[in-house]
Design a protein around this motif. Structure first.
Motif, PDB file in Angstrom:
ATOM      1  N   VAL A 131      -8.593  10.133   6.570  1.00 37.16           N
ATOM      2  CA  VAL A 131      -9.826  10.454   7.305  1.00 37.16           C
ATOM      3  C   VAL A 131      -9.983   9.488   8.481  1.00 37.16           C
ATOM      4  N   ALA A 132      -9.645   8.219   8.246  1.00 38.78           N
ATOM      5  CA  ALA A 132      -9.844   7.190   9.278  1.00 38.78           C
ATOM      6  C   ALA A 132      -8.828   7.284  10.405  1.00 38.78           C
ATOM      7  N   ALA A 133      -7.626   7.793  10.088  1.00 34.30           N
ATOM      8  CA  ALA A 133      -6.536   7.723  11.059  1.00 34.30           C
ATOM      9  C   ALA A 133      -5.891   9.080  11.281  1.00 34.30           C
ATOM     10  N   PRO A 134      -6.644  10.023  11.858  1.00 38.67           N
ATOM     11  CA  PRO A 134      -6.029  11.330  12.129  1.00 38.67           C
ATOM     12  C   PRO A 134      -4.861  11.148  13.098  1.00 38.67           C
ATOM     13  N   SER A 161      -8.531  13.630  -6.094  1.00 37.03           N
ATOM     14  CA  SER A 161      -8.379  13.332  -4.660  1.00 37.03           C
ATOM     15  C   SER A 161      -7.712  14.470  -3.903  1.00 37.03           C
ATOM     16  N   LEU A 162      -6.761  15.145  -4.560  1.00 40.14           N
ATOM     17  CA  LEU A 162      -6.010  16.198  -3.865  1.00 40.14           C
ATOM     18  C   LEU A 162      -6.937  17.285  -3.349  1.00 40.14           C
ATOM     19  N   GLY A 165      -8.259  19.036   5.026  1.00 42.30           N
ATOM     20  CA  GLY A 165      -7.022  19.220   5.798  1.00 42.30           C
ATOM     21  C   GLY A 165      -6.330  17.906   6.145  1.00 42.30           C
ATOM     22  N   LEU A 166      -6.304  16.983   5.201  1.00 45.13           N
ATOM     23  CA  LEU A 166      -5.786  15.643   5.486  1.00 45.13           C
ATOM     24  C   LEU A 166      -4.265  15.603   5.395  1.00 45.13           C
ATOM     25  N   VAL A 201      -3.440  22.620  -3.655  1.00 43.46           N
ATOM     26  CA  VAL A 201      -2.338  22.194  -2.788  1.00 43.46           C
ATOM     27  C   VAL A 201      -1.261  23.271  -2.820  1.00 43.46           C
ATOM     28  N   GLU A 202      -0.978  23.852  -1.660  1.00 47.38           N
ATOM     29  CA  GLU A 202       0.025  24.921  -1.629  1.00 47.38           C
ATOM     30  C   GLU A 202       1.441  24.375  -1.599  1.00 47.38           C
ATOM     31  N   GLN A 203       1.614  23.287  -0.867  1.00 45.79           N
ATOM     32  CA  GLN A 203       2.959  22.701  -0.733  1.00 45.79           C
ATOM     33  C   GLN A 203       3.159  21.687  -1.855  1.00 45.79           C
ATOM     34  N   ALA A 204       3.730  22.141  -2.950  1.00 46.12           N
ATOM     35  CA  ALA A 204       3.960  21.251  -4.084  1.00 46.12           C
ATOM     36  C   ALA A 204       5.289  21.611  -4.707  1.00 46.12           C
TER      37      ALA A 204
END
Lengths: 522, 522
Positions: B403-406, B425-426, B433-434, B487-490
């Motif tokens: 969140v802090a570092a897009p 967290s996921l 959208g992190l 999460v789709e990409q797993a």
């Protein structure tokens, strides 16, 4: 076995066993390794592993609610206690006896302020129970006996024993004698007589029963009193364990919503508390009263927690019931539902299928609204509720109840949002082969908060606020989550017929199962 | 906007914003509904929802480690604070500024001891930071400004503001002026000169740097000092944020295992602490020293947390470095690994692929042992570690860092056991959208505890003890768990080639991805 002197951990565990504590729910770390190692020396102590501390503490709560005696909990320093605190809060409010062992750095290590050090006693003090730090291996067995004694109360409480690592590994002087189980405090006859006088006044009176008075024996005495005097029988909003169902005396639970509770209490001149708190609103709301006792209604106390409600109610019944028979709940189940799956058809399916002797761990929140009604006439069963309001109680309590009561089916009604606090419970259920059917009520929202947002009179309730209460984006898939935790029997239902069939299959098998019920918000 | 006077929640949020806090990680309940509602009035405040409080608190830690300024956290009474406590403990040990807002019952409601009430201040006191209860809507904006000021420290701390519901809903007197950001405390010249004298002695000396001294600027000054004097450069075992990689000055981290740290410190006559604690063992062990400073070694303090290490190190370099150039880390990556997937090939894949500017949230524990070495020559990146030892930090900190570092890739190395504390967290990562790639290191055990069981010299370590450290029975499926969280990409990797390809795909995409690496225990 060796010729070495018994170490502190070993003496502690043997003392717990002698004091009647034979199960410990744990999520240990390095400072607890001697406790863990001692499990091989003392095979009578059952260690149940949890992946998260809130599972361990909630399981200890559920265990003791059903077993009537405490389990141990083993946590790892201040952060472990923090993770377990929410369900210990619920246990505190349930007056559940819990022997809460929190490992700490060795006494010689404390001076170095190593990274994991923090003020464990401060955190534990929020539980308002017994707290002691074991300071020597010679005393630790006595500390353990004192912890079990303190946990039993009366009333029961969370007794926290802070356990430095070196106290476990150093040679001890062996186990300590158990201190016995305190009896419930007897109630003086004058208090019973005073309530009898209230009842003889003939003015509108209700009993509000809680704690041990929600078991079937005391409820039957209360039912005799009510049958003989016309008084109304209410149970506290969130009983630790309510025995109910066909053939038992039913006590209508006081509503969670203040508006509803006020309707139930309306017109009363006397309210008699039996191990219950005087009714207050769960939360405060602008311009609404917190105290729910109607104007002109006098509150009387028959018993407070820890007192012998069973004897007091029996005595009262002898004084006033004049042989009247209590009103027993008639048997009866709803039909198997058909059509759309919603809060009502979901409830009817449960009412149609709930097995005799089931233990229901209810964290169904808004979607669970109709379940109590639909199961009122089901065969006798136990109902466990969220005593302290700390979300995430249901799955752990179901886990512990199943450990305590093998041979009985546990049904856990679990709202989707609530499920996500202690979902790791499922793993322990699989590991221990526990007979728990979890029904996830998936309405994709913090529905209770959507309701509360309106009730608190919050100014806007605009899109950004509602987004904070919305559990879509992304949708959760509880079947996938259950599979990930090793639950093989997991399915999703979108119609009433599906749900009924899936629930029936889950209840028919032995072992953990998950049924995800897709229900629209109320 | 309305003509009504601004309520307390609104004034509070506007004050946070004016004070530089524009992001709040939250898991609110009824008592926080006015704060939530006010998000619609003050759209500049970003609210990030978490399904569990430990996610919110850890995210605030990760956010501030990267942003250099605090985020807000919004929690629900004592149980919410309990659930968030472990990661606040880590933040405390990291000296991370956090504005920790804990909603409470309305001031008028407290007298009724409603079910969710508990002693929030006692729990918060374990964080040893600023704690204040907002007692009036007129003062709450000032309380918020004070909380931000207190959070900044110096050093940074967890500032807890207990926020009764009515203080939020009642009319306020509007926002308060920010109190500014405290400067780092300057270090007196005499202290720098004293360390210079130590270095001039020519005796074996090491620097142990921590806190802000692990950023690249101060590290470069420390590197000049070491190059000019032959001193050794070490970093604390668990830095909050270590800037490292090709072209930067590398500081070897002090080992977690006392035996290893003692080897690193062996032979020293002087140890200079720069924002670091004097080295002690993480845990105590029977018959082993807690204090790791070698006999005959004198400990000197250049700076403590909150002081201006950057200036002190620069000044020291000017005094003693005599123009020597620091040793910069050479660039270089391991080859893409082939064959069996294990701790070493897993590490090499990460070393081969770590993108420039990556932020690594490292909770890899035993399996992560080789990753630091394999990435030493990778392009510049940040390394975040488990500062307080409270497990479950990695996934939330990765979330907050993203969140802090897009625009920067976050790589979260997460051991399987640790993942299960804050797996929720996921969901927040998907929702927001992190750009986080999570590598789950699945060795099906609490491997670190298996190691510790032996190290503490526990007597038995028999089957029952080992069962408490075993995460098989049932096996967890992290791909299913990730899918369940949206999460789709797993994917799951069982060979080095698979893992390398799956990691490459995850790093190439934008957004959350999970790669489960099946690795044998070390």
């Amino acid at each position: 076995m060796t010729d070495l002197p018994m170490n502190g951990a070993n003496a502690l565990i043997r003392t717990l066993l002698a004091s009647g504590v034979d199960t410990t729910f744990m999520n240990p770390g390095t400072s607890e390794m001697h406790f863990v190692a001692a499990l091989d020396d003392v095979p009578e102590m059952r260690g149940v592993l949890a992946l998260f501390e809130g599972v361990a503490t909630g399981a200890a709560d559920g265990y003791a609610r059903m077993a009537g005696r405490p389990a141990g909990v083993l946590l790892h320093l201040g952060p472990g206690l923090g993770n377990g605190l929410a369900n210990l809060h619920n246990a505190r409010r349930a007056h559940t006896p819990v022997v809460n062992i929190v490992g700490d750095h060795a006494t010689t290590h404390a001076q170095y302020d190593a990274p994991l050090q923090s003020d464990i006693a401060s955190i534990a003090s929020s539980l308002e129970g017994w707290v002691r730090s074991a300071t020597s291996p010679a005393a630790v067995a006595g500390d353990a006996a004192a912890a079990v004694h303190a946990a039993h109360g009366r009333p029961g409480q969370v007794a926290t024993l802070i356990l430095p690592a070196d106290v476990c590994w150093l040679p001890s002087s062996g186990p300590a004698e158990p201190l016995g189980i305190p009896a419930h405090t007897p109630v003086e006859a004058a208090r019973v007589a005073a309530v009898a006088d209230v009842l003889r006044s003939g003015e509108p009176t209700a009993f509000l029963v809680g704690g041990t008075a929600c078991l079937s024996g005391p409820l039957e005495s209360a039912g005799r009193v009510c049958a003989g005097t016309g008084a109304k029988l209410l149970a506290e909003t969130f009983p630790a364990r309510l025995e109910r169902g066909a053939g038992r005396v039913a006590a209508e639970r006081l509503g969670y919503l203040a508006e509803f509770a006020q309707m139930q209490l309306d017109g009363l001149r006397h309210l008699v508390l039996v191990e219950a708190e005087s009714p207050v609103s769960f939360f405060a709301y602008p311009d609404k009263a917190s105290d729910l006792v109607p104007q002109g209604c006098t509150v009387h106390v028959l018993t407070v927690p820890g007192e012998d409600s069973s004897a007091a109610l029996a005595e009262l019944a002898d004084l006033v019931a004049d042989g009247a028979a209590p009103l027993f709940q008639a048997g009866g189940r709803p039909d198997r539902p058909t059509g759309a799956l919603d809060a009502e058809t979901m409830a009817n399916a449960i009412g149609a299928l709930l097995p005799e002797g089931a233990i229901v761990a209810d964290e169904g929140n808004t979607t669970g609204l109709f379940v109590a009604g639909a199961t009122a006439g089901a065969p006798p069963h136990d109902w466990l509720t969220l005593t302290g309001g700390a979300i995430g109680y249901g799955m752990p309590v179901a886990t512990g109840a199943a450990v305590a009561a093998p041979g009985r089916k546990v049904l856990n009604l679990e709202a989707d949002g609530s499920a996500m606090y202690t979902f790791q419970s499922l793993w322990t259920q699989v590991r221990e082969g526990l007979d728990v059917t979890t029904v996830i009520l998936n309405n994709s929202s913090y529905a209770v908060l959507n309701m509360e947002l309106a009730r608190v009179g919050a100014t806007a309730g605009g899109d950004r606020a509602k987004e904070m209460l919305d559990l879509r984006r992304p949708d959760m898939d509880f079947v996938a989550l259950a599979r990930g935790m090793g639950v093989e029997q997991a399915s999703r239902a979108t119609t009433a017929e599906d749900f009924t069939e899936q629930l029936e299959a889950a209840l028919a098998m032995e072992g953990p199962a998950v049924v995800e019920a897709m229900v629209p918000p109320l």
